[in-house]
Write an enzyme that holds these catalytic residues in place. Structure first.
Site: not given
Length: 213
Positions: A116, A118-120, A124, A188, A192-193
């Protein structure tokens, strides 16, 4: 200081290269199945596969799953650069394909690496691991195996781990195979996508974002 950190394709590519070498992926942990969490995990998984192929000369299959912890904004409410609102519950929008000619035959005995961006909050990732373990248990039972006896392993590869308290925790065994390429402040991240304007401007902003940290 802007609350937004711009991320470039080059930075992601270089970080994945660095992480493969740092964690000795393909050697100490040699995954034979990548599971990309959509949509942020798709491009990192594809880049990661290339670096792993360079080590062993074979393509690792990539399966895609869709999990969402963010409330999608209505059309016209999410212009370029506006983040989605964080939700409280993970929603499964797509899962592994176990049927058809291109199906994944079995999870048993595999070394799985979930990818994935990011691990926020970690919600998830915890959800993905829990759901995979349910599938593994179901396949073990169907195969007449004792639960947990298939030696299936699950690891986590994230491009960025946010330096913040996590809402949920991964189990100790999975954390042994937890591979973040970098840790960022709790800000935040603008990937790029997600850019729908001039990508060259976005790339220059990414250089300035990290030079100011």
């Amino acid at each position: 200081m802007s609350d937004k950190l711009y991320i470039s394709y080059n930075q992601i590519h270089q970080l994945i290269d660095y992480a493969v070498k740092l964690y000795k992926l393909g050697d100490d942990y040699n995954p034979d199945l990548l599971i990309a969490i959509g949509g942020g995990g798709f491009i990192p998984a594809r880049i990661l596969r290339s670096f792993l192929k360079a080590k062993h000369g074979r393509n690792i299959p990539i399966q895609a799953i869709g999990l969402s912890l963010y409330e999608e904004l209505l059309p016209g409410q999410s212009p370029n650069g506006v983040p989605e609102a964080p939700g409280t519950q993970v929603t499964k929008t797509q899962w592994l394909n176990f049927g058809g000619s291109d199906s994944l035959v079995s999870l048993l005995g595999r070394k799985i690496l979930i990818v994935d961006e990011v691990d926020d909050s970690r919600k998830t990732l915890v959800y993905a691991v829990a759901e995979l373990k349910k599938d593994i248990l179901e396949q073990e039972i169907k195969a007449g195996l004792e639960p947990g006896s298939s030696n299936t392993e699950i690891g986590i590869f994230v491009v960025y781990n946010k330096d913040k308290p996590k809402v949920e925790q991964l189990d100790d065994d999975t954390m042994k195979r937890y591979y973040p390429t970098a840790t960022t402040p709790d800000r935040w991240l603008f990937f790029p996508w997600d850019c729908t304007t001039d990508i060259s401007v976005h790339t220059e902003l990414a250089k300035k974002s990290f030079s100011s940290l």
